[in-house]
Scaffold this active site. Structure first.
Site, PDB file in Angstrom:
ATOM      1  CG  ASN A  17      -1.691   1.228   1.444  1.00 29.34           C
ATOM      2  OD1 ASN A  17      -1.775   2.068   0.554  1.00 29.34           O
ATOM      3  ND2 ASN A  17      -2.288   1.371   2.624  1.00 29.34           N
ATOM      4  CE  LYS A  19      -0.112   3.262   4.735  1.00 29.05           C
ATOM      5  NZ  LYS A  19      -0.015   3.365   6.186  1.00 29.05           N
ATOM      6  CG  HIS A 108      -5.806   2.145   5.323  1.00 27.91           C
ATOM      7  ND1 HIS A 108      -5.356   3.083   6.222  1.00 27.91           N
ATOM      8  CD2 HIS A 108      -4.792   1.259   5.163  1.00 27.91           C
ATOM      9  CE1 HIS A 108      -4.116   2.779   6.582  1.00 27.91           C
ATOM     10  NE2 HIS A 108      -3.752   1.671   5.948  1.00 27.91           N
ATOM     11  CD  GLU A 110      -2.745   5.638   6.801  1.00 24.90           C
ATOM     12  OE1 GLU A 110      -2.728   5.664   5.562  1.00 24.90           O
ATOM     13  OE2 GLU A 110      -1.844   5.130   7.486  1.00 24.90           O
ATOM     14  CD  GLU A 178      -3.502  -2.278   7.417  1.00 27.48           C
ATOM     15  OE1 GLU A 178      -2.449  -2.599   6.869  1.00 27.48           O
ATOM     16  OE2 GLU A 178      -4.058  -1.175   7.232  1.00 27.48           O
ATOM     17  N   GLY A 184       2.739   2.353  10.683  1.00 25.16           N
ATOM     18  CA  GLY A 184       3.747   3.394  10.514  1.00 25.16           C
ATOM     19  C   GLY A 184       4.511   3.741  11.776  1.00 25.16           C
ATOM     20  CB  SER A 223       5.161  -1.825  11.968  1.00 28.47           C
ATOM     21  OG  SER A 223       4.861  -0.452  12.207  1.00 28.47           O
ATOM     22  N   GLY A 245       4.914   1.302   4.503  1.00 27.35           N
ATOM     23  CA  GLY A 245       6.228   1.903   4.283  1.00 27.35           C
ATOM     24  C   GLY A 245       7.238   0.988   3.607  1.00 27.35           C
TER      25      GLY A 245
HETATM   26  P1  PGA Z   1       2.903   0.338   7.541  1.00 27.85           P
HETATM   27  O1  PGA Z   1       1.422   0.564   6.948  1.00 27.85           O
HETATM   28  O2  PGA Z   1       3.395  -0.975   6.993  1.00 27.85           O
HETATM   29  O3  PGA Z   1       3.696   1.506   7.062  1.00 27.85           O
HETATM   30  O4  PGA Z   1       2.765   0.290   9.029  1.00 27.85           O
HETATM   31  C1  PGA Z   1       0.525  -0.499   6.777  1.00 27.85           C
HETATM   32  C2  PGA Z   1      -0.782   0.003   6.249  1.00 27.85           C
HETATM   33  O5  PGA Z   1      -1.265   1.057   6.702  1.00 27.85           O
HETATM   34  O6  PGA Z   1      -1.400  -0.631   5.350  1.00 27.85           O
END
Ligand code: PGA
Length: 261
Positions: A17, A19, A108, A110, A178, A184, A223, A245
């Site tokens: 992803n 983002k 998601h 976010e 998640e 993140g 993460s 990330g």
């Molecule tokens: P992250 O994000 O691997 O950077 O923690 C995962 C996600 O939000 O899908």
């Protein structure tokens, strides 16, 4: 009666992803994944993972062109619930499909936090994905406060119940667990905590969708990195990862793909 746990092998899915990251120059990372995939073969897996990249919508069509002929699947990061209309700035599931996507992430955290998306909106978006012939990757997960209050399983159960369409099938529906506080941050739940939530999700899916619920993929996200992927991906009922990330750099993303058991 407790439904039986999964018995047939499920093809894992490792989805990146991106983002709101990536200009045209970042297509080189997708090309590097494309070029490295054939050499990975089945790796150490009986069932090699599906590999997906979810770039920003602006790169979907170009990435579809750059990865044509390769097994890389493409996903959008969100969609509107309508097929078309007066919704300035939005894209529909049909548009994402037209640009080359075979999946779309919905719900998601976010989107839930930044855009106030409620479970019923997430469900409408998942239904739109299915209408367009896309896989819906439906995200659920608790906040730090909810975890500390011991509400994790309640929150996840409520989100699953209200966000998944009644007609969801395993071929076109993926659940991503998640934990919001793990996204993140470099923090991850303990292996036991991940396994407990995934077991609860499997039980809920089996109770609601019977055989399809036993086959639906349940991804872990939050993460996931090259150094923790093997451990997380080998936990029971973890059928792959949604990677933020660490999916931006081909080398890291490939290391995670290679870590799939
Ligand atoms: P992250 O994000 O691997 O950077 O923690 C995962 C996600 O939000 O899908």
């Amino acid at each position: 009666m407790t439904p039986p746990m999964t018995t047939t092998p499920i093809r894992p899915l490792v989805a990146g992803n991106w983002k709101m990251n990536g200009l045209a120059a970042a297509l080189a990372e997708a090309a590097a994944v494309r070029d490295a995939l054939p050499a990975l073969g089945a790796g150490n897996s009986d069932v090699p993972p599906d590999v997906m990249i979810c770039p920003p919508a602006t790169l979907l069509a170009q990435m579809a062109y750059a990865t044509r002929g390769s097994p890389i699947l493409l996903g959008a990061q969100d969609c509107h619930w309508a097929a078309s209309g007066a919704h300035t700035g939005d894209i529909s599931a049909e548009m994402a499909k037209d640009a080359g996507a075979s999946a779309v992430i919905v719900g998601h955290s976010e989107r839930r936090a930044d855009h106030g998306e409620l479970d019923r909106v997430v469900r409408a978006k998942a239904e739109a994905a299915h209408r367009a012939g896309l896989i819906a990757i439906v995200c659920v997960g608790e906040t730090k406060g909810e975890r500390l209050a011991g509400l994790t399983l309640d929150v996840v159960a409520r989100q699953l119940e209200a966000s998944l369409p009644d007609a969801a099938s395993d071929a076109e529906t993926v659940v991503a667990y998640e934990p919001v506080w793990a996204i993140g941050t470099g923090l991850t739940p303990s292996n036991a905590d991940v396994a407990a939530v995934h077991a609860a999700i499997r039980k809920a899916l089996a109770a609601r969708f019977a055989a399809a619920g036993l086959r639906m993929r349940i991804l872990y996200g939050g993460s996931v990195k090259p150094d923790n992927a093997a451990e997380l991906l080998s936990l029971p009922e973890v059928n792959g990862a949604l990677v933020g990330g660490a999916s931006l750099k081909a080398a890291d993303f490939l290391a995670i793909i290679r870590a799939t058991p």
